[in-house]
Design a protein around this motif. Sequence first.
Motif, short mmCIF file in Angstrom:
data_model
loop_
_atom_site.label_atom_id
_atom_site.label_comp_id
_atom_site.label_asym_id
_atom_site.label_seq_id
_atom_site.Cartn_x
_atom_site.Cartn_y
_atom_site.Cartn_z
N GLY A 42 11.94 4.04 6.85
CA GLY A 42 10.78 3.61 6.07
C GLY A 42 9.76 4.69 5.84
N ALA A 55 5.24 8.10 1.73
CA ALA A 55 5.32 6.65 1.54
C ALA A 55 5.77 6.02 2.86
CB ALA A 55 6.32 6.33 0.43
N TYR A 57 6.72 2.43 4.72
CA TYR A 57 7.09 1.04 4.46
C TYR A 57 6.45 0.12 5.49
CZ TYR A 57 10.21 -2.83 3.26
OH TYR A 57 10.73 -4.03 2.85
N THR A 97 4.45 -1.12 0.50
CA THR A 97 4.48 0.29 0.91
C THR A 97 3.07 0.86 0.83
OG1 THR A 97 6.76 0.59 0.13
CG2 THR A 97 5.42 2.57 0.30
N PHE A 303 10.84 0.04 -2.12
CA PHE A 303 10.64 1.27 -1.36
C PHE A 303 11.54 2.37 -1.91
CE2 PHE A 303 11.29 4.24 2.11
CZ PHE A 303 9.98 4.48 2.49
N PRO A 304 11.06 3.62 -2.07
CA PRO A 304 9.78 4.16 -1.58
C PRO A 304 8.57 3.94 -2.48
CG PRO A 304 11.07 5.92 -2.50
CD PRO A 304 11.92 4.68 -2.61
N GLY A 305 8.70 3.04 -3.44
CA GLY A 305 7.51 2.61 -4.17
C GLY A 305 7.10 3.50 -5.31
#
Length: 323
Positions: A42, A55, A57, A97, A303-305
Amino acid sequence: MLNMSRRHLVIGAGLATAFGLNSRLAIVGPVWAQPAPEAGKGVYKYKVGSVEVTALYDGVWKKPHDPAFIKNASIEDTKAALAKADMTTEYMPIPLTVIVLKVGDRLIMVDSGSGVGQWQPTAVSLPSNMQAAGIDPAKIGTILISHFHPDHIFGLMEKGSNAPIYPNAELVVNATEYKWWTEPGRVEKLPEARKALGTRIQTVFPTWKNFTLVEGEKEVAPGIRLVNAPGHTPGHSAFLVESGGKQLMISNDTAYVPALLAPHPEWQGAYDQDGPLAVETRRKLIDRIIADKIAVCGAHFPFPGTGTFAKDGAGYTFTPVNA
Ligand SMILES: [Zn+2]
Protein backbone atom coordinates in the motif's frame (compact mmCIF):
# COMPACT_ATOMS: atom_id res chain seq x y z
CA MET A 1 -15.45 -3.80 -20.94
CA LEU A 2 -12.35 -5.78 -21.81
CA ASN A 3 -11.51 -4.11 -25.09
CA MET A 4 -11.55 -0.78 -23.30
CA SER A 5 -9.08 -2.10 -20.73
CA ARG A 6 -6.79 -3.35 -23.45
CA ARG A 7 -6.89 -0.02 -25.21
CA HIS A 8 -5.93 1.63 -21.94
CA LEU A 9 -3.07 -0.80 -21.52
CA VAL A 10 -1.67 0.21 -24.85
CA ILE A 11 -1.98 3.97 -24.44
CA GLY A 12 -1.55 4.13 -20.69
CA ALA A 13 2.24 4.25 -20.31
CA GLY A 14 2.61 6.84 -23.07
CA LEU A 15 -0.09 8.95 -21.52
CA ALA A 16 1.56 8.81 -18.13
CA THR A 17 4.71 10.25 -19.66
CA ALA A 18 2.82 12.74 -21.80
CA PHE A 19 0.96 13.99 -18.75
CA GLY A 20 4.14 14.56 -16.85
CA LEU A 21 4.23 11.61 -14.51
CA ASN A 22 7.84 10.56 -14.34
CA SER A 23 8.09 7.00 -15.45
CA ARG A 24 8.81 4.95 -12.46
CA LEU A 25 5.18 4.25 -13.28
CA ALA A 26 4.06 1.30 -15.27
CA ILE A 27 0.62 0.40 -16.47
CA VAL A 28 -0.48 -3.11 -15.73
CA GLY A 29 -3.45 -5.18 -16.74
CA PRO A 30 -7.04 -5.40 -15.58
CA VAL A 31 -5.86 -5.40 -11.96
CA TRP A 32 -6.25 -1.63 -12.32
CA ALA A 33 -9.83 -2.06 -11.34
CA GLN A 34 -9.09 -3.69 -8.02
CA PRO A 35 -9.93 -1.35 -5.18
CA ALA A 36 -7.25 -2.71 -2.85
CA PRO A 37 -3.56 -3.50 -3.16
CA GLU A 38 -2.11 -6.74 -1.81
CA ALA A 39 -1.13 -6.76 1.84
CA GLY A 40 2.09 -4.84 2.39
CA LYS A 41 1.86 -3.12 -0.99
CA GLY A 42 0.00 0.00 0.00
CA VAL A 43 2.91 2.35 -0.65
CA TYR A 44 3.64 3.87 -4.05
CA LYS A 45 6.14 6.59 -4.93
CA TYR A 46 6.34 8.82 -7.98
CA LYS A 47 7.69 12.23 -8.88
CA VAL A 48 6.24 15.47 -10.21
CA GLY A 49 9.30 17.47 -11.23
CA SER A 50 11.41 17.50 -8.09
CA VAL A 51 8.47 16.83 -5.76
CA GLU A 52 8.38 13.29 -4.39
CA VAL A 53 4.86 11.93 -4.02
CA THR A 54 4.15 8.96 -1.76
CA ALA A 55 0.70 7.41 -2.06
CA LEU A 56 -0.35 5.60 1.11
CA TYR A 57 -3.32 3.26 1.07
CA ASP A 58 -5.71 3.61 3.99
CA GLY A 59 -8.23 0.96 2.95
CA VAL A 60 -11.59 0.52 1.30
CA TRP A 61 -15.21 1.04 2.25
CA LYS A 62 -17.18 -1.89 0.87
CA LYS A 63 -20.39 0.08 0.80
CA PRO A 64 -23.59 -1.91 0.37
CA HIS A 65 -25.53 -0.82 -2.73
CA ASP A 66 -28.01 1.89 -1.86
CA PRO A 67 -30.56 3.44 -4.26
CA ALA A 68 -29.90 6.88 -2.69
CA PHE A 69 -26.14 6.74 -3.34
CA ILE A 70 -26.40 8.51 -6.70
CA LYS A 71 -29.42 10.82 -6.88
CA ASN A 72 -29.91 10.54 -10.64
CA ALA A 73 -28.92 6.90 -11.24
CA SER A 74 -30.28 3.53 -10.13
CA ILE A 75 -28.41 0.65 -8.49
CA GLU A 76 -28.57 -1.10 -11.87
CA ASP A 77 -26.89 1.92 -13.48
CA THR A 78 -24.09 2.05 -10.92
CA LYS A 79 -23.55 -1.73 -11.12
CA ALA A 80 -23.31 -1.45 -14.91
CA ALA A 81 -20.67 1.30 -14.58
CA LEU A 82 -18.64 -0.84 -12.16
CA ALA A 83 -18.89 -3.86 -14.46
CA LYS A 84 -17.78 -1.77 -17.43
CA ALA A 85 -14.67 -0.83 -15.44
CA ASP A 86 -13.99 -4.52 -14.61
CA MET A 87 -14.81 -3.88 -10.94
CA THR A 88 -16.78 -5.98 -8.52
CA THR A 89 -20.52 -5.36 -8.44
CA GLU A 90 -20.97 -7.17 -5.10
CA TYR A 91 -20.72 -3.85 -3.28
CA MET A 92 -19.72 -0.25 -4.04
CA PRO A 93 -15.93 -0.14 -3.59
CA ILE A 94 -14.77 3.21 -2.19
CA PRO A 95 -11.00 3.00 -1.68
CA LEU A 96 -9.09 5.70 0.21
CA THR A 97 -5.53 6.82 -0.50
CA VAL A 98 -3.63 9.64 1.24
CA ILE A 99 -0.60 11.30 -0.30
CA VAL A 100 2.48 12.81 1.28
CA LEU A 101 4.56 15.28 -0.74
CA LYS A 102 8.25 15.87 -0.13
CA VAL A 103 9.00 19.42 -1.27
CA GLY A 104 12.64 20.20 -0.56
CA ASP A 105 13.03 19.09 3.04
CA ARG A 106 9.37 19.68 3.89
CA LEU A 107 6.82 16.88 4.34
CA ILE A 108 3.30 17.93 3.32
CA MET A 109 0.37 15.54 3.68
CA VAL A 110 -2.98 15.98 1.94
CA ASP A 111 -5.82 15.09 4.29
CA SER A 112 -5.31 12.72 7.17
CA GLY A 113 -7.03 9.46 6.34
CA SER A 114 -10.04 8.16 8.18
CA GLY A 115 -8.54 7.40 11.58
CA VAL A 116 -8.11 3.89 12.91
CA GLY A 117 -11.43 2.53 14.16
CA GLN A 118 -13.28 5.73 13.29
CA TRP A 119 -14.67 5.22 9.78
CA GLN A 120 -14.58 1.71 8.28
CA PRO A 121 -13.04 -1.42 9.83
CA THR A 122 -11.49 -2.09 6.40
CA ALA A 123 -9.76 1.32 6.27
CA VAL A 124 -7.13 1.34 9.01
CA SER A 125 -3.87 1.00 7.08
CA LEU A 126 -2.57 4.56 6.84
CA PRO A 127 -0.32 4.38 9.95
CA SER A 128 1.25 1.05 8.95
CA ASN A 129 1.77 2.12 5.35
CA MET A 130 3.27 5.41 6.50
CA GLN A 131 5.71 3.45 8.64
CA ALA A 132 6.48 1.09 5.74
CA ALA A 133 7.23 4.15 3.58
CA GLY A 134 9.70 5.42 6.19
CA ILE A 135 7.66 8.54 6.92
CA ASP A 136 7.76 9.75 10.52
CA PRO A 137 4.35 11.33 11.25
CA ALA A 138 6.02 13.71 13.71
CA LYS A 139 8.00 15.19 10.80
CA ILE A 140 4.91 16.13 8.77
CA GLY A 141 4.98 19.91 9.00
CA THR A 142 1.92 20.79 6.94
CA ILE A 143 -1.41 19.09 6.27
CA LEU A 144 -3.50 20.45 3.40
CA ILE A 145 -7.14 19.64 4.12
CA SER A 146 -9.55 19.25 1.19
CA HIS A 147 -12.79 19.26 3.18
CA PHE A 148 -14.31 18.26 6.49
CA HIS A 149 -15.83 14.83 5.72
CA PRO A 150 -14.93 11.97 8.11
CA ASP A 151 -12.67 10.01 5.75
CA HIS A 152 -10.50 13.13 5.29
CA ILE A 153 -10.26 14.56 8.83
CA PHE A 154 -10.86 11.80 11.38
CA GLY A 155 -7.19 10.87 11.05
CA LEU A 156 -6.37 14.23 12.66
CA MET A 157 -8.01 13.17 15.92
CA GLU A 158 -7.55 10.31 18.36
CA LYS A 159 -10.58 8.11 18.76
CA GLY A 160 -12.46 8.96 21.96
CA SER A 161 -10.30 11.78 23.34
CA ASN A 162 -10.15 13.80 20.09
CA ALA A 163 -6.53 14.62 21.00
CA PRO A 164 -4.62 16.02 18.02
CA ILE A 165 -2.47 13.45 16.22
CA TYR A 166 -0.43 16.18 14.47
CA PRO A 167 -0.30 18.93 17.12
CA ASN A 168 2.78 20.57 15.61
CA ALA A 169 1.71 20.53 11.96
CA GLU A 170 0.17 23.54 10.27
CA LEU A 171 -3.37 22.58 9.19
CA VAL A 172 -4.22 24.46 5.99
CA VAL A 173 -7.86 24.67 4.91
CA ASN A 174 -10.07 26.79 2.70
CA ALA A 175 -11.60 29.50 4.92
CA THR A 176 -15.02 28.83 3.34
CA GLU A 177 -14.95 25.19 4.51
CA TYR A 178 -13.81 26.03 8.03
CA LYS A 179 -16.34 28.82 8.49
CA TRP A 180 -19.25 26.81 7.10
CA TRP A 181 -18.77 23.89 9.48
CA THR A 182 -17.99 25.98 12.55
CA GLU A 183 -20.72 28.59 12.05
CA PRO A 184 -23.00 28.92 15.11
CA GLY A 185 -26.27 27.06 14.53
CA ARG A 186 -24.76 24.86 11.77
CA VAL A 187 -25.29 21.53 13.55
CA GLU A 188 -29.03 22.14 13.91
CA LYS A 189 -29.26 22.77 10.15
CA LEU A 190 -27.34 19.62 9.13
CA PRO A 191 -29.17 16.48 8.01
CA GLU A 192 -29.51 13.93 10.78
CA ALA A 193 -26.71 11.72 9.44
CA ARG A 194 -24.22 14.63 9.55
CA LYS A 195 -25.05 16.02 13.01
CA ALA A 196 -22.47 13.89 14.86
CA LEU A 197 -19.78 15.01 12.42
CA GLY A 198 -20.77 18.66 12.80
CA THR A 199 -20.77 18.37 16.59
CA ARG A 200 -17.31 16.80 16.60
CA ILE A 201 -15.91 19.52 14.33
CA GLN A 202 -17.44 22.31 16.44
CA THR A 203 -16.24 20.74 19.69
CA VAL A 204 -12.66 20.12 18.60
CA PHE A 205 -11.37 22.35 15.81
CA PRO A 206 -11.99 25.80 17.38
CA THR A 207 -9.86 24.70 20.37
CA TRP A 208 -6.85 24.01 18.12
CA LYS A 209 -4.42 26.83 17.37
CA ASN A 210 -2.69 25.32 14.33
CA PHE A 211 -5.24 26.02 11.58
CA THR A 212 -4.35 28.39 8.73
CA LEU A 213 -7.45 29.54 6.84
CA VAL A 214 -6.92 30.31 3.16
CA GLU A 215 -9.01 32.92 1.32
CA GLY A 216 -8.90 32.51 -2.46
CA GLU A 217 -6.69 30.39 -4.69
CA LYS A 218 -3.41 31.13 -2.95
CA GLU A 219 -0.09 29.33 -2.88
CA VAL A 220 -0.29 27.21 0.28
CA ALA A 221 3.21 25.69 0.14
CA PRO A 222 6.12 26.11 -2.29
CA GLY A 223 4.73 25.25 -5.77
CA ILE A 224 1.33 24.18 -4.42
CA ARG A 225 -1.79 26.26 -5.04
CA LEU A 226 -5.29 25.82 -3.63
CA VAL A 227 -7.95 25.40 -6.33
CA ASN A 228 -11.57 26.06 -5.38
CA ALA A 229 -13.68 22.98 -6.14
CA PRO A 230 -17.03 23.55 -4.38
CA GLY A 231 -20.10 21.34 -4.50
CA HIS A 232 -19.02 18.20 -2.68
CA THR A 233 -18.85 20.54 0.31
CA PRO A 234 -19.07 24.37 0.27
CA GLY A 235 -15.31 24.84 0.60
CA HIS A 236 -14.08 21.60 -0.97
CA SER A 237 -10.65 22.26 -2.51
CA ALA A 238 -8.21 20.67 -4.92
CA PHE A 239 -4.48 21.41 -4.83
CA LEU A 240 -2.29 21.96 -7.89
CA VAL A 241 1.36 20.93 -7.60
CA GLU A 242 3.80 22.43 -10.08
CA SER A 243 7.49 21.56 -10.30
CA GLY A 244 10.00 21.47 -13.13
CA GLY A 245 7.32 22.11 -15.76
CA LYS A 246 5.22 19.16 -14.51
CA GLN A 247 1.83 19.43 -12.85
CA LEU A 248 -0.29 17.20 -10.64
CA MET A 249 -3.88 18.06 -9.74
CA ILE A 250 -4.72 16.61 -6.35
CA SER A 251 -8.44 16.47 -7.06
CA ASN A 252 -9.51 14.98 -3.73
CA ASP A 253 -13.28 14.15 -4.00
CA THR A 254 -14.09 16.14 -7.18
CA ALA A 255 -14.29 13.00 -9.34
CA TYR A 256 -14.97 10.67 -6.38
CA VAL A 257 -15.02 7.10 -7.79
CA PRO A 258 -14.02 7.56 -11.45
CA ALA A 259 -15.49 4.22 -12.55
CA LEU A 260 -18.83 5.99 -12.02
CA LEU A 261 -18.15 9.67 -12.57
CA ALA A 262 -15.73 9.61 -15.52
CA PRO A 263 -18.36 8.14 -17.87
CA HIS A 264 -21.18 9.92 -15.97
CA PRO A 265 -19.89 13.29 -14.73
CA GLU A 266 -23.52 14.39 -14.44
CA TRP A 267 -24.28 11.89 -11.67
CA GLN A 268 -24.93 13.57 -8.35
CA GLY A 269 -23.76 11.68 -5.29
CA ALA A 270 -25.76 11.73 -2.08
CA TYR A 271 -22.38 12.75 -0.57
CA ASP A 272 -22.28 15.90 -2.77
CA GLN A 273 -23.84 18.59 -0.61
CA ASP A 274 -24.73 20.67 -3.68
CA GLY A 275 -25.21 18.20 -6.54
CA PRO A 276 -25.53 20.61 -9.51
CA LEU A 277 -22.52 22.65 -8.33
CA ALA A 278 -20.49 19.46 -7.81
CA VAL A 279 -21.25 18.45 -11.42
CA GLU A 280 -20.23 21.89 -12.72
CA THR A 281 -17.00 21.82 -10.71
CA ARG A 282 -16.22 18.25 -11.84
CA ARG A 283 -16.54 19.11 -15.52
CA LYS A 284 -14.56 22.32 -15.14
CA LEU A 285 -11.68 20.64 -13.27
CA ILE A 286 -11.48 17.60 -15.56
CA ASP A 287 -11.66 19.81 -18.68
CA ARG A 288 -8.77 21.87 -17.29
CA ILE A 289 -6.76 18.73 -16.48
CA ILE A 290 -7.22 17.47 -20.05
CA ALA A 291 -6.54 20.84 -21.73
CA ASP A 292 -3.40 21.51 -19.71
CA LYS A 293 -2.20 17.86 -19.76
CA ILE A 294 -2.13 17.69 -15.98
CA ALA A 295 -1.69 14.37 -14.17
CA VAL A 296 -4.35 13.77 -11.56
CA CYS A 297 -4.80 11.92 -8.32
CA GLY A 298 -7.93 11.48 -6.24
CA ALA A 299 -8.68 10.27 -2.74
CA HIS A 300 -11.09 7.57 -3.93
CA PHE A 301 -9.37 6.51 -7.16
CA PRO A 302 -8.15 2.89 -7.35
CA PHE A 303 -4.80 2.59 -5.56
CA PRO A 304 -2.27 4.16 -6.11
CA GLY A 305 -4.85 6.82 -6.82
CA THR A 306 -3.32 8.47 -9.85
CA GLY A 307 -3.84 8.47 -13.62
CA THR A 308 -5.12 10.58 -16.46
CA PHE A 309 -8.45 11.67 -17.93
CA ALA A 310 -9.44 11.94 -21.59
CA LYS A 311 -12.59 13.27 -23.24
CA ASP A 312 -15.09 10.60 -24.39
CA GLY A 313 -18.31 11.92 -25.89
CA ALA A 314 -20.31 13.74 -23.22
CA GLY A 315 -18.15 12.19 -20.50
CA TYR A 316 -14.59 11.08 -19.90
CA THR A 317 -12.41 8.02 -19.58
CA PHE A 318 -10.05 7.60 -16.65
CA THR A 319 -6.84 5.68 -17.18
CA PRO A 320 -5.31 4.71 -13.86
CA VAL A 321 -1.64 4.13 -13.31
CA ASN A 322 -0.93 1.01 -11.31
CA ALA A 323 1.89 -0.06 -9.09
ZN1 LIG B 1 -13.98 11.35 0.62
